[in-house]
Design an enzyme around this catalytic site. Structure first.
Site, PDB file in Angstrom:
ATOM      1  N   LYS A 138      -2.199  20.028 -93.517  1.00 56.66           N
ATOM      2  CA  LYS A 138      -2.878  18.734 -93.680  1.00 56.66           C
ATOM      3  C   LYS A 138      -2.010  17.750 -94.469  1.00 56.66           C
ATOM      4  CE  LYS A 138      -7.031  18.564 -95.882  1.00 56.66           C
ATOM      5  NZ  LYS A 138      -7.122  17.571 -96.962  1.00 56.66           N
ATOM      6  N   SER A 139      -1.459  18.196 -95.589  1.00 54.33           N
ATOM      7  CA  SER A 139      -0.643  17.297 -96.417  1.00 54.33           C
ATOM      8  C   SER A 139       0.523  16.741 -95.615  1.00 54.33           C
ATOM      9  CB  SER A 139      -0.074  18.053 -97.623  1.00 54.33           C
ATOM     10  OG  SER A 139      -1.081  18.402 -98.513  1.00 54.33           O
ATOM     11  N   ARG A 197       1.396  12.739 -94.111  1.00 58.44           N
ATOM     12  CA  ARG A 197       2.676  12.095 -94.450  1.00 58.44           C
ATOM     13  C   ARG A 197       3.494  11.802 -93.198  1.00 58.44           C
ATOM     14  NH1 ARG A 197       0.865  14.906 -98.685  1.00 58.44           N
ATOM     15  NH2 ARG A 197       1.614  14.497-100.791  1.00 58.44           N
ATOM     16  N   ARG A 226     -14.815   9.661-105.903  1.00 58.83           N
ATOM     17  CA  ARG A 226     -13.603  10.229-106.516  1.00 58.83           C
ATOM     18  C   ARG A 226     -12.782   9.145-107.218  1.00 58.83           C
ATOM     19  NH1 ARG A 226     -10.730  14.141-102.300  1.00 58.83           N
ATOM     20  NH2 ARG A 226      -9.576  14.650-104.197  1.00 58.83           N
ATOM     21  N   ASP A 253      -5.680  23.754-104.578  1.00 60.17           N
ATOM     22  CA  ASP A 253      -6.731  23.742-103.551  1.00 60.17           C
ATOM     23  C   ASP A 253      -7.297  25.136-103.277  1.00 60.17           C
ATOM     24  OD1 ASP A 253      -6.496  21.028-103.230  1.00 60.17           O
ATOM     25  OD2 ASP A 253      -5.025  21.183-101.614  1.00 60.17           O
ATOM     26  N   SER A 307       0.170  15.334-109.949  1.00 60.67           N
ATOM     27  CA  SER A 307      -0.594  14.979-108.756  1.00 60.67           C
ATOM     28  C   SER A 307       0.342  14.459-107.677  1.00 60.67           C
ATOM     29  CB  SER A 307      -1.641  13.909-109.095  1.00 60.67           C
ATOM     30  OG  SER A 307      -2.057  13.261-107.918  1.00 60.67           O
ATOM     31  N   LYS A 329     -12.239  16.948-107.094  1.00 54.99           N
ATOM     32  CA  LYS A 329     -11.878  17.133-105.682  1.00 54.99           C
ATOM     33  C   LYS A 329     -13.026  16.636-104.799  1.00 54.99           C
ATOM     34  CE  LYS A 329      -7.803  18.705-106.527  1.00 54.99           C
ATOM     35  NZ  LYS A 329      -6.655  17.854-106.256  1.00 54.99           N
ATOM     36  N   GLY A 378      -8.881  12.192 -99.096  1.00 55.79           N
ATOM     37  CA  GLY A 378      -8.313  11.759-100.377  1.00 55.79           C
ATOM     38  C   GLY A 378      -6.828  11.470-100.258  1.00 55.79           C
ATOM     39  N   ARG A 424     -13.600  23.237 -98.427  1.00 56.97           N
ATOM     40  CA  ARG A 424     -13.119  24.500 -99.002  1.00 56.97           C
ATOM     41  C   ARG A 424     -14.262  25.306 -99.624  1.00 56.97           C
ATOM     42  NH1 ARG A 424      -7.854  23.544 -97.900  1.00 56.97           N
ATOM     43  NH2 ARG A 424      -7.033  21.515 -98.504  1.00 56.97           N
TER      44      ARG A 424
HETATM   45  C1  S3P Z   1      -2.542  16.697-101.885  1.00 57.49           C
HETATM   46  C2  S3P Z   1      -2.446  16.793-103.242  1.00 57.49           C
HETATM   47  C3  S3P Z   1      -3.453  17.473-104.090  1.00 57.49           C
HETATM   48  C4  S3P Z   1      -4.371  18.341-103.247  1.00 57.49           C
HETATM   49  C5  S3P Z   1      -4.843  17.658-102.013  1.00 57.49           C
HETATM   50  C6  S3P Z   1      -3.659  17.295-101.134  1.00 57.49           C
HETATM   51  C7  S3P Z   1      -1.484  15.984-101.147  1.00 57.49           C
HETATM   52  O1  S3P Z   1      -4.226  16.505-104.765  1.00 57.49           O
HETATM   53  O2  S3P Z   1      -5.482  18.755-104.024  1.00 57.49           O
HETATM   54  O3  S3P Z   1      -5.714  18.499-101.274  1.00 57.49           O
HETATM   55  O4  S3P Z   1      -1.405  16.123 -99.906  1.00 57.49           O
HETATM   56  O5  S3P Z   1      -0.712  15.258-101.778  1.00 57.49           O
HETATM   57  P1  S3P Z   1      -3.726  15.858-106.170  1.00 57.49           P
HETATM   58  O6  S3P Z   1      -2.517  15.085-105.885  1.00 57.49           O
HETATM   59  O7  S3P Z   1      -4.856  14.970-106.598  1.00 57.49           O
HETATM   60  O8  S3P Z   1      -3.531  17.025-107.083  1.00 57.49           O
END
Ligand code: S3P
Length: 453
Positions: A26-27, A31, A127, A325, A172, A352, A99, A405
Protein backbone atom coordinates in the site's frame (compact mmCIF):
# COMPACT_ATOMS: atom_id res chain seq x y z
CA UNK A 1 -33.32 -12.72 -1.13
CA UNK A 2 -30.45 -12.92 1.35
CA UNK A 3 -28.97 -9.63 2.43
CA UNK A 4 -25.43 -9.70 3.70
CA UNK A 5 -24.58 -7.35 6.53
CA UNK A 6 -21.24 -5.61 6.88
CA UNK A 7 -20.26 -8.34 9.36
CA UNK A 8 -18.31 -11.57 9.15
CA UNK A 9 -18.01 -14.51 11.46
CA UNK A 10 -14.77 -16.44 11.91
CA UNK A 11 -14.68 -19.96 13.38
CA UNK A 12 -12.08 -22.36 14.72
CA UNK A 13 -10.16 -24.29 12.06
CA UNK A 14 -7.86 -27.31 12.07
CA UNK A 15 -5.12 -26.10 9.70
CA UNK A 16 -3.95 -23.55 7.15
CA UNK A 17 -1.95 -24.77 4.16
CA UNK A 18 -0.62 -23.59 0.82
CA UNK A 19 1.13 -20.90 -1.14
CA UNK A 20 -0.55 -17.50 -0.78
CA UNK A 21 -0.46 -14.50 -3.12
CA UNK A 22 -0.43 -11.42 -0.90
CA UNK A 23 -1.57 -8.08 -2.40
CA UNK A 24 0.76 -5.25 -3.46
CA UNK A 25 2.31 -2.85 -0.96
CA UNK A 26 0.00 0.00 0.00
CA UNK A 27 2.71 2.51 0.96
CA UNK A 28 4.61 1.92 -2.28
CA UNK A 29 1.44 1.95 -4.41
CA UNK A 30 0.44 5.44 -3.15
CA UNK A 31 3.94 6.77 -3.76
CA UNK A 32 4.21 5.19 -7.21
CA UNK A 33 1.09 7.07 -8.37
CA UNK A 34 2.18 10.41 -6.93
CA UNK A 35 5.80 10.38 -8.07
CA UNK A 36 5.07 9.07 -11.56
CA UNK A 37 2.48 11.86 -11.88
CA UNK A 38 5.13 14.56 -11.52
CA UNK A 39 7.73 12.74 -13.65
CA UNK A 40 8.50 13.46 -17.30
CA UNK A 41 7.24 10.60 -19.45
CA UNK A 42 5.07 7.53 -18.95
CA UNK A 43 5.56 5.11 -16.05
CA UNK A 44 4.12 1.60 -16.01
CA UNK A 45 3.38 0.39 -12.47
CA UNK A 46 3.05 -3.40 -12.09
CA UNK A 47 1.74 -5.21 -9.02
CA UNK A 48 -0.02 -2.08 -7.77
CA UNK A 49 -2.51 -2.62 -4.95
CA UNK A 50 -6.07 -2.25 -6.28
CA UNK A 51 -7.68 -1.19 -3.00
CA UNK A 52 -10.05 1.62 -2.08
CA UNK A 53 -7.24 3.61 -0.41
CA UNK A 54 -5.06 3.46 -3.49
CA UNK A 55 -8.05 4.31 -5.70
CA UNK A 56 -8.61 7.41 -3.58
CA UNK A 57 -5.10 8.55 -4.44
CA UNK A 58 -5.54 7.56 -8.09
CA UNK A 59 -8.75 9.60 -8.36
CA UNK A 60 -7.15 12.57 -6.60
CA UNK A 61 -4.24 12.53 -9.08
CA UNK A 62 -6.78 12.49 -11.94
CA UNK A 63 -8.54 15.46 -10.32
CA UNK A 64 -5.14 17.19 -10.33
CA UNK A 65 -5.00 16.76 -14.11
CA UNK A 66 -2.95 13.57 -14.47
CA UNK A 67 -3.87 10.92 -17.05
CA UNK A 68 -3.81 7.45 -15.54
CA UNK A 69 -5.05 4.29 -17.23
CA UNK A 70 -5.70 0.93 -15.63
CA UNK A 71 -4.32 -1.42 -18.28
CA UNK A 72 -4.63 -4.73 -16.41
CA UNK A 73 -5.82 -5.89 -13.01
CA UNK A 74 -2.71 -4.74 -11.17
CA UNK A 75 -1.02 -2.65 -13.87
CA UNK A 76 -1.51 1.07 -14.41
CA UNK A 77 0.15 3.59 -16.70
CA UNK A 78 0.69 7.16 -15.62
CA UNK A 79 1.48 9.96 -18.04
CA UNK A 80 3.55 12.33 -15.92
CA UNK A 81 2.85 16.07 -16.11
CA UNK A 82 6.36 17.06 -14.97
CA UNK A 83 7.27 19.38 -12.11
CA UNK A 84 4.79 22.28 -11.68
CA UNK A 85 2.39 20.46 -14.01
CA UNK A 86 -0.45 19.67 -11.58
CA UNK A 87 -3.73 21.55 -12.21
CA UNK A 88 -5.96 23.13 -9.58
CA UNK A 89 -8.79 20.66 -8.83
CA UNK A 90 -12.34 21.86 -9.44
CA UNK A 91 -13.70 19.96 -6.42
CA UNK A 92 -12.36 18.89 -3.03
CA UNK A 93 -9.95 15.95 -3.10
CA UNK A 94 -11.72 13.17 -1.17
CA UNK A 95 -9.11 10.74 0.15
CA UNK A 96 -11.63 8.45 1.85
CA UNK A 97 -9.85 6.43 4.56
CA UNK A 98 -6.34 6.98 3.17
CA UNK A 99 -4.01 8.63 5.69
CA UNK A 100 -0.95 8.16 3.50
CA UNK A 101 -2.87 9.47 0.49
CA UNK A 102 -4.02 12.70 2.12
CA UNK A 103 -0.80 13.49 3.97
CA UNK A 104 1.61 12.92 1.09
CA UNK A 105 -0.67 14.76 -1.32
CA UNK A 106 -0.67 17.84 0.92
CA UNK A 107 3.11 17.91 0.50
CA UNK A 108 2.83 17.50 -3.26
CA UNK A 109 0.22 20.27 -3.61
CA UNK A 110 2.37 22.51 -1.35
CA UNK A 111 5.00 22.71 -4.11
CA UNK A 112 2.49 23.86 -6.74
CA UNK A 113 0.89 27.21 -7.30
CA UNK A 114 -2.60 25.78 -6.73
CA UNK A 115 -5.25 25.54 -4.01
CA UNK A 116 -6.81 22.22 -2.99
CA UNK A 117 -9.25 21.26 -0.27
CA UNK A 118 -8.77 17.81 1.29
CA UNK A 119 -11.60 15.75 2.77
CA UNK A 120 -11.99 12.18 3.98
CA UNK A 121 -14.27 9.69 5.69
CA UNK A 122 -15.27 9.76 9.35
CA UNK A 123 -12.09 7.99 10.48
CA UNK A 124 -9.69 10.15 8.43
CA UNK A 125 -11.57 13.28 9.54
CA UNK A 126 -10.70 12.51 13.15
CA UNK A 127 -6.95 12.04 12.60
CA UNK A 128 -4.41 14.78 13.40
CA UNK A 129 -3.16 16.74 10.37
CA UNK A 130 -1.13 19.46 12.09
CA UNK A 131 1.92 17.18 12.16
CA UNK A 132 1.95 17.67 8.36
CA UNK A 133 0.70 21.23 8.01
CA UNK A 134 3.01 22.61 10.74
CA UNK A 135 6.21 22.02 8.73
CA UNK A 136 4.40 23.01 5.51
CA UNK A 137 3.44 26.34 7.13
CA UNK A 138 7.11 26.86 7.97
CA UNK A 139 7.76 26.44 4.22
CA UNK A 140 5.45 29.42 3.59
CA UNK A 141 2.43 27.36 2.60
CA UNK A 142 -1.01 28.72 3.44
CA UNK A 143 -3.13 26.23 5.38
CA UNK A 144 -6.75 26.79 6.40
CA UNK A 145 -8.65 24.48 8.69
CA UNK A 146 -12.39 24.60 9.32
CA UNK A 147 -11.97 22.46 12.38
CA UNK A 148 -9.28 22.06 14.96
CA UNK A 149 -6.37 20.61 13.03
CA UNK A 150 -8.71 18.10 11.37
CA UNK A 151 -10.05 17.65 7.84
CA UNK A 152 -11.31 19.40 5.84
CA UNK A 153 -8.19 21.46 5.22
CA UNK A 154 -7.40 23.81 2.35
CA UNK A 155 -3.79 24.09 1.21
CA UNK A 156 -2.57 26.86 -1.07
CA UNK A 157 0.82 25.87 -2.39
CA UNK A 158 3.53 27.97 -4.00
CA UNK A 159 5.73 27.14 -6.94
CA UNK A 160 8.78 27.68 -4.81
CA UNK A 161 8.30 26.84 -1.10
CA UNK A 162 10.89 27.93 1.45
CA UNK A 163 13.47 25.21 2.15
CA UNK A 164 13.52 24.10 5.81
CA UNK A 165 15.42 21.85 8.16
CA UNK A 166 12.66 20.16 10.14
CA UNK A 167 13.31 18.32 13.39
CA UNK A 168 10.35 16.00 13.83
CA UNK A 169 9.30 14.91 17.33
CA UNK A 170 7.98 11.58 15.91
CA UNK A 171 9.30 9.01 13.44
CA UNK A 172 6.68 9.33 10.72
CA UNK A 173 7.14 8.40 7.08
CA UNK A 174 4.01 10.32 6.15
CA UNK A 175 5.34 13.55 7.65
CA UNK A 176 8.85 12.99 6.27
CA UNK A 177 7.47 12.29 2.80
CA UNK A 178 5.15 15.32 2.77
CA UNK A 179 8.03 17.68 3.61
CA UNK A 180 10.42 16.07 1.10
CA UNK A 181 7.77 16.24 -1.65
CA UNK A 182 7.19 19.94 -0.97
CA UNK A 183 10.98 20.35 -0.92
CA UNK A 184 11.30 19.09 -4.51
CA UNK A 185 10.23 22.53 -5.72
CA UNK A 186 11.89 24.58 -2.95
CA UNK A 187 14.79 26.92 -3.66
CA UNK A 188 17.53 25.17 -1.70
CA UNK A 189 17.97 22.12 0.52
CA UNK A 190 15.05 20.72 2.56
CA UNK A 191 15.94 18.27 5.34
CA UNK A 192 13.86 16.18 7.73
CA UNK A 193 15.33 14.72 10.91
CA UNK A 194 13.50 11.86 12.64
CA UNK A 195 14.30 10.40 16.08
CA UNK A 196 14.34 6.89 14.50
CA UNK A 197 14.32 6.02 10.83
CA UNK A 198 10.82 5.34 9.49
CA UNK A 199 10.09 3.50 6.22
CA UNK A 200 12.16 5.04 3.41
CA UNK A 201 10.05 4.19 0.34
CA UNK A 202 9.81 7.88 -0.67
CA UNK A 203 13.58 8.35 -0.56
CA UNK A 204 14.13 5.13 -2.55
CA UNK A 205 11.50 5.92 -5.15
CA UNK A 206 12.79 9.46 -5.65
CA UNK A 207 16.20 7.93 -6.37
CA UNK A 208 14.52 5.47 -8.76
CA UNK A 209 13.20 8.54 -10.65
CA UNK A 210 16.69 10.03 -10.79
CA UNK A 211 16.54 12.47 -7.85
CA UNK A 212 19.51 12.75 -5.52
CA UNK A 213 18.44 12.17 -1.91
CA UNK A 214 21.05 12.43 0.83
CA UNK A 215 20.42 10.26 3.88
CA UNK A 216 22.31 9.48 7.04
CA UNK A 217 21.61 7.42 10.16
CA UNK A 218 23.42 8.82 13.19
CA UNK A 219 24.96 6.91 16.10
CA UNK A 220 22.00 7.75 18.36
CA UNK A 221 19.64 6.16 15.79
CA UNK A 222 18.29 9.48 14.50
CA UNK A 223 18.01 9.83 10.74
CA UNK A 224 18.20 12.70 8.27
CA UNK A 225 16.98 12.85 4.66
CA UNK A 226 17.55 15.85 2.36
CA UNK A 227 16.55 16.90 -1.14
CA UNK A 228 17.63 19.90 -3.17
CA UNK A 229 14.77 21.70 -4.89
CA UNK A 230 14.54 22.35 -8.61
CA UNK A 231 14.90 18.74 -9.73
CA UNK A 232 13.26 16.80 -12.56
CA UNK A 233 11.90 13.27 -12.18
CA UNK A 234 12.39 10.91 -15.14
CA UNK A 235 9.67 8.29 -15.69
CA UNK A 236 10.88 4.81 -14.77
CA UNK A 237 8.74 1.65 -14.56
CA UNK A 238 7.96 0.31 -11.10
CA UNK A 239 7.33 -3.20 -9.78
CA UNK A 240 5.46 -3.04 -6.46
CA UNK A 241 6.46 -5.76 -3.96
CA UNK A 242 3.80 -7.60 -1.93
CA UNK A 243 2.86 -5.86 1.29
CA UNK A 244 4.63 -7.10 4.46
CA UNK A 245 1.89 -5.45 6.55
CA UNK A 246 -0.77 -7.53 4.77
CA UNK A 247 1.43 -10.65 4.88
CA UNK A 248 1.53 -10.13 8.66
CA UNK A 249 -2.01 -11.54 9.03
CA UNK A 250 -1.08 -14.74 7.19
CA UNK A 251 2.17 -15.04 9.12
CA UNK A 252 0.46 -14.83 12.51
CA UNK A 253 -2.43 -17.02 11.32
CA UNK A 254 0.07 -19.70 10.23
CA UNK A 255 1.91 -19.55 13.56
CA UNK A 256 -1.09 -19.73 15.90
CA UNK A 257 -3.18 -22.29 13.96
CA UNK A 258 -2.20 -25.90 14.63
CA UNK A 259 -0.95 -28.17 11.79
CA UNK A 260 -0.26 -25.20 9.49
CA UNK A 261 2.33 -24.28 6.95
CA UNK A 262 2.06 -21.30 4.61
CA UNK A 263 4.43 -20.07 1.93
CA UNK A 264 4.31 -16.36 1.01
CA UNK A 265 6.40 -15.49 -2.05
CA UNK A 266 7.89 -12.08 -2.95
CA UNK A 267 7.12 -10.16 0.23
CA UNK A 268 8.66 -6.70 0.73
CA UNK A 269 11.53 -6.95 3.23
CA UNK A 270 12.49 -3.32 3.78
CA UNK A 271 14.36 -3.23 7.13
CA UNK A 272 11.99 -0.46 8.29
CA UNK A 273 8.98 -2.76 7.76
CA UNK A 274 9.97 -6.14 9.18
CA UNK A 275 10.07 -5.54 12.93
CA UNK A 276 7.17 -7.99 13.31
CA UNK A 277 9.16 -10.86 11.79
CA UNK A 278 12.08 -10.21 14.17
CA UNK A 279 9.65 -10.06 17.10
CA UNK A 280 7.75 -13.22 16.20
CA UNK A 281 11.02 -15.11 15.80
CA UNK A 282 12.08 -13.94 19.26
CA UNK A 283 8.74 -15.28 20.51
CA UNK A 284 9.65 -18.69 19.10
CA UNK A 285 7.84 -18.40 15.78
CA UNK A 286 9.13 -20.70 13.04
CA UNK A 287 9.58 -18.30 10.13
CA UNK A 288 12.02 -19.11 7.33
CA UNK A 289 13.20 -16.45 4.90
CA UNK A 290 14.70 -17.46 1.58
CA UNK A 291 15.52 -16.17 -1.87
CA UNK A 292 16.32 -12.64 -0.72
CA UNK A 293 16.72 -10.31 -3.70
CA UNK A 294 16.12 -6.75 -4.87
CA UNK A 295 13.19 -5.81 -7.11
CA UNK A 296 12.92 -2.23 -8.39
CA UNK A 297 15.06 -0.80 -5.61
CA UNK A 298 13.22 -2.64 -2.79
CA UNK A 299 14.27 -5.84 -1.02
CA UNK A 300 11.94 -8.86 -1.25
CA UNK A 301 12.07 -12.50 -0.08
CA UNK A 302 9.94 -15.64 0.22
CA UNK A 303 8.58 -16.40 3.69
CA UNK A 304 7.63 -19.83 5.05
CA UNK A 305 5.73 -20.01 8.31
CA UNK A 306 4.84 -23.10 10.39
CA UNK A 307 2.66 -23.57 13.50
CA UNK A 308 4.59 -22.69 16.64
CA UNK A 309 4.13 -22.40 20.38
CA UNK A 310 4.91 -18.75 21.07
CA UNK A 311 6.23 -17.26 24.29
CA UNK A 312 5.66 -13.71 25.56
CA UNK A 313 8.53 -11.20 25.36
CA UNK A 314 9.33 -7.53 25.90
CA UNK A 315 9.40 -5.85 22.50
CA UNK A 316 12.27 -3.32 22.35
CA UNK A 317 10.69 0.12 22.24
CA UNK A 318 12.99 1.41 19.49
CA UNK A 319 11.60 -1.30 17.20
CA UNK A 320 8.14 0.32 17.16
CA UNK A 321 8.56 2.37 13.94
CA UNK A 322 9.51 -0.76 11.98
CA UNK A 323 6.30 -2.55 12.95
CA UNK A 324 3.94 0.31 13.71
CA UNK A 325 1.07 -1.12 11.62
CA UNK A 326 1.57 -4.63 12.98
CA UNK A 327 0.68 -4.19 16.67
CA UNK A 328 -2.97 -5.23 16.24
CA UNK A 329 -1.99 -8.61 14.79
CA UNK A 330 0.94 -8.89 17.21
CA UNK A 331 -1.63 -8.58 20.02
CA UNK A 332 -3.32 -11.70 18.62
CA UNK A 333 0.00 -13.59 18.60
CA UNK A 334 0.68 -12.37 22.16
CA UNK A 335 -2.73 -13.62 23.30
CA UNK A 336 -1.76 -17.11 22.09
CA UNK A 337 1.68 -17.05 23.73
CA UNK A 338 2.74 -18.37 27.11
CA UNK A 339 3.46 -15.48 29.47
CA UNK A 340 3.00 -11.73 29.06
CA UNK A 341 4.19 -9.56 26.15
CA UNK A 342 5.03 -5.92 26.76
CA UNK A 343 4.68 -3.37 23.96
CA UNK A 344 6.03 0.10 24.73
CA UNK A 345 6.47 3.37 22.81
CA UNK A 346 3.26 2.75 20.88
CA UNK A 347 1.34 5.96 21.64
CA UNK A 348 1.12 6.54 17.85
CA UNK A 349 -1.38 3.67 17.69
CA UNK A 350 -3.96 5.94 19.26
CA UNK A 351 -3.84 8.12 16.10
CA UNK A 352 -4.23 5.46 13.41
CA UNK A 353 -7.47 4.66 11.54
CA UNK A 354 -8.89 4.09 15.05
CA UNK A 355 -7.44 4.08 18.57
CA UNK A 356 -5.79 0.71 18.12
CA UNK A 357 -4.71 0.31 21.75
CA UNK A 358 -8.24 0.87 23.06
CA UNK A 359 -10.01 -1.38 20.56
CA UNK A 360 -7.51 -4.24 20.70
CA UNK A 361 -7.68 -4.17 24.50
CA UNK A 362 -11.49 -4.15 24.38
CA UNK A 363 -11.72 -7.10 21.96
CA UNK A 364 -9.05 -9.16 23.71
CA UNK A 365 -10.82 -8.71 27.04
CA UNK A 366 -14.06 -9.88 25.43
CA UNK A 367 -12.09 -12.92 24.24
CA UNK A 368 -11.05 -13.68 27.81
CA UNK A 369 -7.50 -12.28 27.57
CA UNK A 370 -6.06 -10.03 30.29
CA UNK A 371 -4.65 -6.75 28.99
CA UNK A 372 -3.06 -3.78 30.79
CA UNK A 373 -2.88 -0.51 28.92
CA UNK A 374 -1.36 2.93 29.48
CA UNK A 375 -1.45 5.92 27.14
CA UNK A 376 1.64 4.57 25.32
CA UNK A 377 1.92 0.87 26.11
CA UNK A 378 0.13 -2.47 26.32
CA UNK A 379 0.81 -5.69 28.18
CA UNK A 380 -1.02 -8.72 26.80
CA UNK A 381 -1.11 -11.83 28.99
CA UNK A 382 -1.05 -15.07 27.02
CA UNK A 383 -4.27 -16.97 27.71
CA UNK A 384 -3.35 -20.37 29.17
CA UNK A 385 -5.52 -23.24 30.33
CA UNK A 386 -4.41 -25.92 32.79
CA UNK A 387 -3.63 -28.12 29.78
CA UNK A 388 -0.98 -25.67 28.71
CA UNK A 389 -2.85 -24.73 25.55
CA UNK A 390 -3.83 -21.15 24.89
CA UNK A 391 -7.60 -20.73 25.11
CA UNK A 392 -9.64 -17.98 23.56
CA UNK A 393 -13.30 -18.16 24.45
CA UNK A 394 -14.78 -16.15 21.57
CA UNK A 395 -18.54 -15.81 21.26
CA UNK A 396 -18.61 -12.01 20.97
CA UNK A 397 -19.04 -9.18 18.46
CA UNK A 398 -16.43 -6.48 17.95
CA UNK A 399 -16.63 -3.44 15.66
CA UNK A 400 -13.67 -2.57 13.44
CA UNK A 401 -14.35 1.15 14.03
CA UNK A 402 -13.40 1.75 10.34
CA UNK A 403 -10.00 0.13 10.90
CA UNK A 404 -9.00 -2.58 8.42
CA UNK A 405 -6.21 -3.95 10.60
CA UNK A 406 -8.52 -4.34 13.61
CA UNK A 407 -11.04 -6.21 11.44
CA UNK A 408 -8.44 -8.62 10.03
CA UNK A 409 -6.84 -9.17 13.46
CA UNK A 410 -10.07 -10.32 15.14
CA UNK A 411 -11.05 -12.48 12.17
CA UNK A 412 -7.65 -14.17 12.59
CA UNK A 413 -8.28 -14.69 16.31
CA UNK A 414 -11.47 -16.54 15.33
CA UNK A 415 -9.29 -19.37 13.88
CA UNK A 416 -8.33 -20.41 17.43
CA UNK A 417 -11.49 -19.47 19.37
CA UNK A 418 -13.85 -21.71 21.31
CA UNK A 419 -16.91 -19.96 19.87
CA UNK A 420 -16.99 -17.90 16.70
CA UNK A 421 -15.99 -14.22 16.68
CA UNK A 422 -18.16 -11.77 14.74
CA UNK A 423 -16.52 -8.65 13.38
CA UNK A 424 -18.79 -5.74 12.41
CA UNK A 425 -17.73 -3.13 9.83
CA UNK A 426 -15.61 -5.45 7.67
CA UNK A 427 -15.93 -3.51 4.39
CA UNK A 428 -12.97 -1.46 5.64
CA UNK A 429 -10.75 -4.44 4.76
CA UNK A 430 -11.11 -3.27 1.13
CA UNK A 431 -8.87 -0.25 1.94
CA UNK A 432 -5.74 -2.40 2.12
CA UNK A 433 -6.41 -6.10 1.47
CA UNK A 434 -9.17 -6.81 -1.05
CA UNK A 435 -9.59 -10.58 -1.29
CA UNK A 436 -8.43 -11.17 2.30
CA UNK A 437 -11.42 -13.34 3.20
CA UNK A 438 -11.32 -15.39 -0.01
CA UNK A 439 -7.56 -15.91 0.37
CA UNK A 440 -7.83 -17.03 4.01
CA UNK A 441 -10.76 -19.34 3.20
CA UNK A 442 -8.91 -20.83 0.23
CA UNK A 443 -6.15 -21.90 2.60
CA UNK A 444 -8.38 -23.34 5.32
CA UNK A 445 -10.14 -20.52 7.19
CA UNK A 446 -13.88 -20.51 7.90
CA UNK A 447 -14.89 -16.88 7.57
CA UNK A 448 -18.48 -16.40 6.48
CA UNK A 449 -21.00 -13.61 6.00
CA UNK A 450 -23.71 -12.93 8.58
CA UNK A 451 -27.05 -12.92 6.79
CA UNK A 452 -30.06 -10.77 7.59
CA UNK A 453 -33.07 -12.98 8.25
C1 S3P B 1 2.81 5.01 6.21
C2 S3P B 1 3.41 5.45 7.36
C3 S3P B 1 2.94 5.08 8.71
C4 S3P B 1 1.98 3.90 8.65
C5 S3P B 1 0.97 4.03 7.57
C6 S3P B 1 1.65 4.11 6.22
C7 S3P B 1 3.36 5.46 4.91
O1 S3P B 1 2.27 6.18 9.29
O2 S3P B 1 1.33 3.74 9.90
O3 S3P B 1 0.09 2.92 7.57
O4 S3P B 1 3.02 4.87 3.87
O5 S3P B 1 4.14 6.42 4.90
P1 S3P B 1 3.09 7.34 10.08
O6 S3P B 1 3.93 8.02 9.09
O7 S3P B 1 2.03 8.25 10.62
O8 S3P B 1 3.84 6.62 11.15
Amino acid sequence: MINHTDSLSSEAISELQGTCSVVGDKSISHRSLMLSSIAEGTTRISGILQSTDVHSTLNAMRDLGVRISIVEDDVVEVIGVGMHGLKEPVRPLDLGNAGTGVRLLMGLVAGHNITATFTGDESLSSRPMRRITEPLSQMGIQVNYNGNGLLPVTVTGRSSPLPIRYNSPVASAQMKSAVLLAGLNARGVTSVIEPTKSRDHTERMLQHFGVEVNTQTNLDGSYIASVTGGVTLQANDIIVPRDPSSAAFLIVAGLITKNSQLLLPTIGMSPERIGLITTLREMGGRIEISNQREVGGEQVADIKVSSSQLKGIVIPSDRAPSMIDEYPILCIAAAMATGPSLMENIGELRHKEADRIAIMAKGLRLAGVTVDETETSMRVYGANTEKGDAYIKGGFNISSEHDHRIAMSFLTLGFVSGDRIIVDGVSTIETSFPGFVELMNKHGARISPINLA
